[in-house]
Design a protein around this motif. Structure first.
Motif, PDB file in Angstrom:
ATOM      1  N   SER A  92       0.855  -1.175   0.000  1.00 35.15           N
ATOM      2  CA  SER A  92       0.000   0.000   0.000  1.00 35.15           C
ATOM      3  C   SER A  92       0.896   1.231   0.000  1.00 35.15           C
ATOM      4  O   SER A  92       1.718   1.396   0.901  1.00 35.15           O
ATOM      5  CB  SER A  92      -0.912  -0.001   1.228  1.00 35.15           C
ATOM      6  OG  SER A  92      -1.675   1.177   1.275  1.00 35.15           O
ATOM      7  N   ALA A  93       0.751   2.057  -1.023  1.00 30.77           N
ATOM      8  CA  ALA A  93       1.527   3.295  -1.144  1.00 30.77           C
ATOM      9  C   ALA A  93       3.038   3.044  -1.027  1.00 30.77           C
ATOM     10  O   ALA A  93       3.751   3.774  -0.373  1.00 30.77           O
ATOM     11  CB  ALA A  93       1.062   4.316  -0.121  1.00 30.77           C
ATOM     12  N   GLY A  94       3.506   1.970  -1.635  1.00 28.95           N
ATOM     13  CA  GLY A  94       4.939   1.681  -1.665  1.00 28.95           C
ATOM     14  C   GLY A  94       5.507   1.066  -0.400  1.00 28.95           C
ATOM     15  O   GLY A  94       6.718   0.931  -0.270  1.00 28.95           O
ATOM     16  N   THR A  95       4.654   0.690   0.547  1.00 30.72           N
ATOM     17  CA  THR A  95       5.132   0.048   1.766  1.00 30.72           C
ATOM     18  C   THR A  95       4.388  -1.260   1.988  1.00 30.72           C
ATOM     19  O   THR A  95       3.361  -1.513   1.365  1.00 30.72           O
ATOM     20  CB  THR A  95       4.927   0.958   3.010  1.00 30.72           C
ATOM     21  OG1 THR A  95       3.537   1.198   3.181  1.00 30.72           O
ATOM     22  CG2 THR A  95       5.673   2.269   2.876  1.00 30.72           C
ATOM     23  N   ALA A  96       4.886  -2.080   2.890  1.00 34.22           N
ATOM     24  CA  ALA A  96       4.219  -3.327   3.261  1.00 34.22           C
ATOM     25  C   ALA A  96       3.344  -3.036   4.472  1.00 34.22           C
ATOM     26  O   ALA A  96       3.849  -2.588   5.505  1.00 34.22           O
ATOM     27  CB  ALA A  96       5.257  -4.392   3.598  1.00 34.22           C
ATOM     28  N   ASN A  97       2.037  -3.250   4.345  1.00 40.31           N
ATOM     29  CA  ASN A  97       1.086  -2.920   5.410  1.00 40.31           C
ATOM     30  C   ASN A  97       0.314  -4.135   5.888  1.00 40.31           C
ATOM     31  O   ASN A  97       0.022  -5.038   5.111  1.00 40.31           O
ATOM     32  CB  ASN A  97       0.045  -1.895   4.939  1.00 40.31           C
ATOM     33  CG  ASN A  97       0.623  -0.533   4.722  1.00 40.31           C
ATOM     34  OD1 ASN A  97       0.726  -0.111   3.596  1.00 40.31           O
ATOM     35  ND2 ASN A  97       1.007   0.155   5.768  1.00 40.31           N
ATOM     36  N   CYS A  98      -0.094  -4.090   7.143  1.00 37.09           N
ATOM     37  CA  CYS A  98      -1.004  -5.086   7.686  1.00 37.09           C
ATOM     38  C   CYS A  98      -2.385  -4.788   7.132  1.00 37.09           C
ATOM     39  O   CYS A  98      -2.976  -3.749   7.426  1.00 37.09           O
ATOM     40  CB  CYS A  98      -1.018  -5.029   9.215  1.00 37.09           C
ATOM     41  SG  CYS A  98      -2.206  -6.165   9.959  1.00 37.09           S
ATOM     42  N   GLN A  99      -2.913  -5.686   6.335  1.00 31.42           N
ATOM     43  CA  GLN A  99      -4.224  -5.512   5.715  1.00 31.42           C
ATOM     44  C   GLN A  99      -5.347  -5.880   6.691  1.00 31.42           C
ATOM     45  O   GLN A  99      -6.518  -5.633   6.407  1.00 31.42           O
ATOM     46  CB  GLN A  99      -4.331  -6.363   4.459  1.00 31.42           C
ATOM     47  CG  GLN A  99      -3.255  -6.065   3.432  1.00 31.42           C
ATOM     48  CD  GLN A  99      -3.372  -4.660   2.844  1.00 31.42           C
ATOM     49  OE1 GLN A  99      -4.371  -4.331   2.246  1.00 31.42           O
ATOM     50  NE2 GLN A  99      -2.360  -3.848   3.056  1.00 31.42           N
ATOM     51  N   THR A 100      -5.011  -6.468   7.829  1.00 33.18           N
ATOM     52  CA  THR A 100      -5.996  -6.856   8.831  1.00 33.18           C
ATOM     53  C   THR A 100      -6.261  -5.708   9.810  1.00 33.18           C
ATOM     54  O   THR A 100      -7.222  -5.742  10.569  1.00 33.18           O
ATOM     55  CB  THR A 100      -5.508  -8.106   9.577  1.00 33.18           C
ATOM     56  OG1 THR A 100      -5.122  -9.091   8.596  1.00 33.18           O
ATOM     57  CG2 THR A 100      -6.584  -8.732  10.461  1.00 33.18           C
ATOM     58  N   TYR A 101      -5.439  -4.680   9.772  1.00 33.35           N
ATOM     59  CA  TYR A 101      -5.586  -3.511  10.648  1.00 33.35           C
ATOM     60  C   TYR A 101      -6.995  -2.939  10.552  1.00 33.35           C
ATOM     61  O   TYR A 101      -7.523  -2.714   9.484  1.00 33.35           O
ATOM     62  CB  TYR A 101      -4.560  -2.440  10.257  1.00 33.35           C
ATOM     63  CG  TYR A 101      -4.849  -1.060  10.799  1.00 33.35           C
ATOM     64  CD1 TYR A 101      -4.639  -0.770  12.146  1.00 33.35           C
ATOM     65  CD2 TYR A 101      -5.349  -0.058   9.982  1.00 33.35           C
ATOM     66  CE1 TYR A 101      -4.902   0.494  12.643  1.00 33.35           C
ATOM     67  CE2 TYR A 101      -5.610   1.209  10.470  1.00 33.35           C
ATOM     68  CZ  TYR A 101      -5.391   1.476  11.813  1.00 33.35           C
ATOM     69  OH  TYR A 101      -5.649   2.730  12.296  1.00 33.35           O
ATOM     70  N   THR A 102      -7.619  -2.736  11.707  1.00 30.71           N
ATOM     71  CA  THR A 102      -8.937  -2.134  11.803  1.00 30.71           C
ATOM     72  C   THR A 102      -8.916  -1.109  12.942  1.00 30.71           C
ATOM     73  O   THR A 102      -8.686  -1.486  14.097  1.00 30.71           O
ATOM     74  CB  THR A 102     -10.018  -3.198  12.105  1.00 30.71           C
ATOM     75  OG1 THR A 102      -9.921  -4.239  11.141  1.00 30.71           O
ATOM     76  CG2 THR A 102     -11.399  -2.595  12.059  1.00 30.71           C
ATOM     77  N   ARG A 103      -9.144   0.138  12.596  1.00 32.54           N
ATOM     78  CA  ARG A 103      -9.162   1.207  13.609  1.00 32.54           C
ATOM     79  C   ARG A 103     -10.402   1.076  14.482  1.00 32.54           C
ATOM     80  O   ARG A 103     -11.473   0.797  14.003  1.00 32.54           O
ATOM     81  CB  ARG A 103      -9.154   2.560  12.917  1.00 32.54           C
ATOM     82  CG  ARG A 103      -9.230   3.729  13.891  1.00 32.54           C
ATOM     83  CD  ARG A 103      -9.124   5.046  13.172  1.00 32.54           C
ATOM     84  NE  ARG A 103      -7.711   5.230  12.844  1.00 32.54           N
ATOM     85  CZ  ARG A 103      -7.282   5.826  11.746  1.00 32.54           C
ATOM     86  NH1 ARG A 103      -8.121   6.296  10.860  1.00 32.54           N
ATOM     87  NH2 ARG A 103      -5.998   5.942  11.518  1.00 32.54           N
ATOM     88  N   HIS A 104     -10.218   1.241  15.811  1.00 30.86           N
ATOM     89  CA  HIS A 104     -11.420   1.232  16.661  1.00 30.86           C
ATOM     90  C   HIS A 104     -11.875   2.591  16.999  1.00 30.86           C
ATOM     91  O   HIS A 104     -11.500   3.569  16.575  1.00 30.86           O
ATOM     92  CB  HIS A 104     -11.300   0.375  17.907  1.00 30.86           C
ATOM     93  CG  HIS A 104     -10.147   0.574  18.808  1.00 30.86           C
ATOM     94  ND1 HIS A 104     -10.307   0.589  20.144  1.00 30.86           N
ATOM     95  CD2 HIS A 104      -8.828   0.723  18.612  1.00 30.86           C
ATOM     96  CE1 HIS A 104      -9.130   0.719  20.719  1.00 30.86           C
ATOM     97  NE2 HIS A 104      -8.228   0.808  19.810  1.00 30.86           N
TER      98      HIS A 104
END
Length: 97
Positions: A85-97
């Motif tokens: 995502s946007a040139g970086t490796a991101n946790c796709q499971t991340y969910t903001r509370h």
């Protein structure tokens, strides 16, 4: 000494240029997610040489305080997925509370 721990596994990683990625699977011993407000995979690094270990990575630490899966800087999700995502490796499971 090998320490057995119970961590969520990295079920899939599609960041193919990472040194720990082989066949869409992460083979690091454990990864760390987050720095500041970004759920980046802090363990990611670009390399032409890729690990060929048979182990599946776990999530050792999560530094994203506003994620619903973060309890005391540890991930409580059953498993996570990492993607680009946007040139970086991101946790796709991340969910903001």
């Amino acid at each position: 000494m090998i320490i057995a721990t119970d961590m969520p596994e990295v079920a899939k990683c599609v960041v193919s240029q990472c040194a720990y990625n082989a066949d869409d699977a992460c083979h690091a011993r454990a990864i760390t997610i987050g720095e500041g407000a970004d759920p980046d995979c802090d363990t990611y690094f670009d390399s032409n040489k890729h690990t060929r270990s048979s182990r599946t990575a776990g999530v050792g630490a999560c530094k994203i305080e506003d994620c619903t899966h973060n309890r005391d800087f540890e991930c409580t999700a059953d498993s996570i997925q990492v993607g680009a995502s946007a040139g970086t490796a991101n946790c796709q499971t991340y969910t903001r509370h």
